[in-house]
Design an enzyme around this catalytic site. Structure first.
Site, PDB file in Angstrom:
ATOM      1  N   ARG A 182      -7.588   0.017  -6.674  1.00 42.38           N
ATOM      2  CA  ARG A 182      -7.812   1.120  -5.732  1.00 42.38           C
ATOM      3  C   ARG A 182      -7.987   2.407  -6.555  1.00 42.38           C
ATOM      4  O   ARG A 182      -7.218   2.663  -7.479  1.00 42.38           O
ATOM      5  CB  ARG A 182      -6.627   1.264  -4.758  1.00 42.38           C
ATOM      6  CG  ARG A 182      -6.456   0.012  -3.871  1.00 42.38           C
ATOM      7  CD  ARG A 182      -5.546   0.275  -2.701  1.00 42.38           C
ATOM      8  NE  ARG A 182      -6.183   1.124  -1.700  1.00 42.38           N
ATOM      9  CZ  ARG A 182      -5.531   1.658  -0.670  1.00 42.38           C
ATOM     10  NH1 ARG A 182      -4.241   1.444  -0.522  1.00 42.38           N
ATOM     11  NH2 ARG A 182      -6.169   2.420   0.205  1.00 42.38           N
ATOM     12  N   ASN A 242      -5.098  12.636   0.773  1.00 44.60           N
ATOM     13  CA  ASN A 242      -4.211  11.739   1.530  1.00 44.60           C
ATOM     14  C   ASN A 242      -5.091  10.991   2.533  1.00 44.60           C
ATOM     15  O   ASN A 242      -6.314  11.215   2.615  1.00 44.60           O
ATOM     16  CB  ASN A 242      -3.098  12.545   2.218  1.00 44.60           C
ATOM     17  CG  ASN A 242      -2.013  11.645   2.787  1.00 44.60           C
ATOM     18  OD1 ASN A 242      -1.523  10.740   2.103  1.00 44.60           O
ATOM     19  ND2 ASN A 242      -1.635  11.848   4.031  1.00 44.60           N
ATOM     20  N   GLN A 278      -1.922   2.704  10.081  1.00 42.32           N
ATOM     21  CA  GLN A 278      -0.659   2.758   9.322  1.00 42.32           C
ATOM     22  C   GLN A 278       0.405   3.571  10.057  1.00 42.32           C
ATOM     23  O   GLN A 278       1.592   3.330   9.896  1.00 42.32           O
ATOM     24  CB  GLN A 278      -0.900   3.376   7.932  1.00 42.32           C
ATOM     25  CG  GLN A 278      -1.630   2.485   6.958  1.00 42.32           C
ATOM     26  CD  GLN A 278      -3.129   2.736   6.975  1.00 42.32           C
ATOM     27  OE1 GLN A 278      -3.694   3.142   7.995  1.00 42.32           O
ATOM     28  NE2 GLN A 278      -3.791   2.499   5.858  1.00 42.32           N
ATOM     29  N   ARG A 324       0.849  -1.194   0.000  1.00 44.15           N
ATOM     30  CA  ARG A 324       0.000   0.000   0.000  1.00 44.15           C
ATOM     31  C   ARG A 324       0.881   1.239   0.000  1.00 44.15           C
ATOM     32  O   ARG A 324       2.103   1.144   0.129  1.00 44.15           O
ATOM     33  CB  ARG A 324      -1.029   0.014   1.138  1.00 44.15           C
ATOM     34  CG  ARG A 324      -0.659  -0.590   2.452  1.00 44.15           C
ATOM     35  CD  ARG A 324       0.430   0.106   3.240  1.00 44.15           C
ATOM     36  NE  ARG A 324       0.175   1.519   3.412  1.00 44.15           N
ATOM     37  CZ  ARG A 324       1.090   2.430   3.617  1.00 44.15           C
ATOM     38  NH1 ARG A 324       2.379   2.089   3.699  1.00 44.15           N
ATOM     39  NH2 ARG A 324       0.780   3.699   3.755  1.00 44.15           N
ATOM     40  N   GLY A 325       0.222   2.405  -0.131  1.00 39.15           N
ATOM     41  CA  GLY A 325       0.976   3.652  -0.290  1.00 39.15           C
ATOM     42  C   GLY A 325       1.047   3.951  -1.784  1.00 39.15           C
ATOM     43  O   GLY A 325       1.338   3.055  -2.591  1.00 39.15           O
ATOM     44  N   ALA A 326       0.785   5.214  -2.140  1.00 40.42           N
ATOM     45  CA  ALA A 326       0.589   5.553  -3.553  1.00 40.42           C
ATOM     46  C   ALA A 326       1.730   5.106  -4.476  1.00 40.42           C
ATOM     47  O   ALA A 326       1.504   4.360  -5.436  1.00 40.42           O
ATOM     48  CB  ALA A 326       0.322   7.049  -3.663  1.00 40.42           C
ATOM     49  N   ASP A 360      -1.924  10.998  -2.090  1.00 41.14           N
ATOM     50  CA  ASP A 360      -2.334   9.963  -3.051  1.00 41.14           C
ATOM     51  C   ASP A 360      -2.702  10.562  -4.390  1.00 41.14           C
ATOM     52  O   ASP A 360      -2.601   9.909  -5.425  1.00 41.14           O
ATOM     53  CB  ASP A 360      -3.501   9.158  -2.482  1.00 41.14           C
ATOM     54  CG  ASP A 360      -3.000   8.288  -1.341  1.00 41.14           C
ATOM     55  OD1 ASP A 360      -2.892   8.800  -0.210  1.00 41.14           O
ATOM     56  OD2 ASP A 360      -2.655   7.113  -1.598  1.00 41.14           O
TER      57      ASP A 360
HETATM   58  O1  MRU Z   1      -4.540   3.315   2.329  1.00 40.84           O
HETATM   59  P1  MRU Z   1      -3.065   3.495   2.230  1.00 40.84           P
HETATM   60  O2  MRU Z   1      -2.313   2.914   3.375  1.00 40.84           O
HETATM   61  O3  MRU Z   1      -2.531   3.038   0.887  1.00 40.84           O
HETATM   62  O4  MRU Z   1      -2.874   5.064   2.286  1.00 40.84           O
HETATM   63  C1  MRU Z   1      -1.593   5.600   2.096  1.00 40.84           C
HETATM   64  C2  MRU Z   1      -1.509   7.057   2.293  1.00 40.84           C
HETATM   65  O5  MRU Z   1      -2.491   7.748   2.464  1.00 40.84           O
HETATM   66  C3  MRU Z   1      -0.149   7.661   2.176  1.00 40.84           C
HETATM   67  O6  MRU Z   1      -0.008   8.757   3.017  1.00 40.84           O
HETATM   68  C4  MRU Z   1       0.045   8.126   0.726  1.00 40.84           C
HETATM   69  O7  MRU Z   1      -0.151   7.041  -0.150  1.00 40.84           O
HETATM   70  C5  MRU Z   1       1.348   8.720   0.485  1.00 40.84           C
HETATM   71  S1  MRU Z   1       2.578   7.481   0.458  1.00 40.84           S
HETATM   72  C6  MRU Z   1       4.082   8.036   0.042  1.00 40.84           C
END
Ligand code: MRU
Length: 341
Positions: free
Chosen positions: A86, A241, A190, A46-48, A231
């Site tokens: 997603r 985000n 997270q 996960r994470g963008a 994101d």
């Molecule tokens: O649902 P997630 O855990 O994928 O959400 C991630 C976030 O909101 C992060 O802050 C975002 O992707 C930036 S990651 C460098």
């Protein structure tokens, strides 16, 4: 500093299962597109930026698993499937568009080689961009700094270095001393599970607080800045985000604390004029009902579980990208840098 979030191992993508952290550091290898799509949907990865990189390798897996006569069709089907995993992080679509262009430009017999080369370029490129953002962002911090962050925008959310946490790593690498307050980030924690895990591993002082403690802690401490990832950033600088980021930005503004969004240009979606057009993922209500344990919500009550919110550009003091730090109004800088990518 590198977290081994993902790694191409010749016949598949090795992923650290983030749903098991911080208690269990377990890796698994994905050699199937459906397994990888599922890993993205369930937040094992996960994470963008990380989901963009993982999806790019998913396209390679599809090409490798198909016979020559069906290879192009398998690549197209994988791209369609991965696009549905997603909706909010634009990096996913950005990476898949890059893979689709490479597939279009390659002969059938060269598909696997050229797609693998592109996925590896996306991964390496992400790491370098994070290092550059780290350098720009670290300059914003004094030698002894107290900072806030929300969710996880670290090595785990990227190809290993991080966006917002990359700023902290870069600052630590040049000898700055940091104290980080990490919101635990309900409902999936997270911040508590992932940010605290990777900052501790890197030897950075981290204190986890519940999300609803942020205002009180910010009033008591001398906070130098809030650093978060994103994101998807609209053309005007509105930034989506993890849910709770918007509230934290309001708290920061009230306490005169600068609020920075740290994200590569692969997170900017210039086609969307402002944050109202950013699709917000709604996730399963059980994430709120039971989180990591027994029911905490009566069955008779309804639950609303948006995974992201949008922080309006007017609450953002600066957007740190690999090109430098944009200051408001953001449109001109984001447009110029987008053309330079
Ligand atoms: O649902 P997630 O855990 O994928 O959400 C991630 C976030 O909101 C992060 O802050 C975002 O992707 C930036 S990651 C460098």
């Amino acid at each position: 500093m590198k977290i081994q979030t993902l790694e191409w191992v010749g016949d598949g993508l090795r992923l650290l299962d983030q749903t098991l952290l911080p208690n269990d550091e377990r890796y698994f290898v994905c050699t199937d597109v459906e397994v990888l799509a599922n890993a993205i949907e369930t937040l094992q990865v996960r994470g963008a930026p990380a989901i963009g990189v993982a999806a790019a390798y998913g396209v390679v897996i599809a090409a490798m698993n198909a016979g020559l006569s069906r290879r192009r069709e398998a690549v197209a089907a994988a791209i369609t499937r991965l696009r549905k995993t997603r909706p909010t992080a634009v990096n996913l679509f950005w990476a898949l568009d890059r893979m689709a262009s490479v597939a279009d430009a390659s002969a059938d017999g060269e598909l696997v080689t050229s797609l693998l080369k592109e996925a590896q370029a996306i991964e390496v490129d992400d790491f370098r961009r994070c290092e550059a953002m780290g350098r720009h962002g670290a300059a914003l911090l004094p030698d002894e700094a107290t900072v806030f962050t929300h969710c996880n925008a670290g090595g785990l959310a990227t190809s290993g270095y991080g966006t917002a946490l990359g700023v902290f790593y870069a600052a630590a690498e040049i000898g700055k001393r940091l104290r980080v307050f990490a919101d635990e980030t309900r409902p999936l924690l997270q911040g508590a599970r992932l940010t605290a895990w990777e900052l501790s591993k890197a030897g950075i002082d981290v204190t986890v607080i519940c999300d609803n403690m942020a205002a009180a802690v910010m009033r008591q401490k001398n906070v130098d800045g809030v650093f978060v990832g994103a994101d998807r950033i609209a053309a005007n600088g509105d930034a989506a985000n993890k849910i709770g980021t918007y509230g934290l930005a309001i708290i920061a503004r009230h306490h005169n604390v600068p609020f920075y969004v740290v994200a590569p240009m692969s997170t900017v979606d210039i086609s969307i004029p402002d944050g109202s057009g950013i699709p917000i993922e709604l996730r399963n209500e059980n994430e709120v009902r039971r989180g990591f344990g027994p029911n905490t919500v009566p069955e008779s009550a309804q639950v609303f579980n948006p995974a992201f919110d949008v922080t309006p550009a007017e609450l953002i003091s600066g957007i740190v990208t690999e090109f430098g730090i944009a200051r408001p109004p953001y449109s001109a800088a984001l447009k110029k840098w987008m053309e330079a990518v």
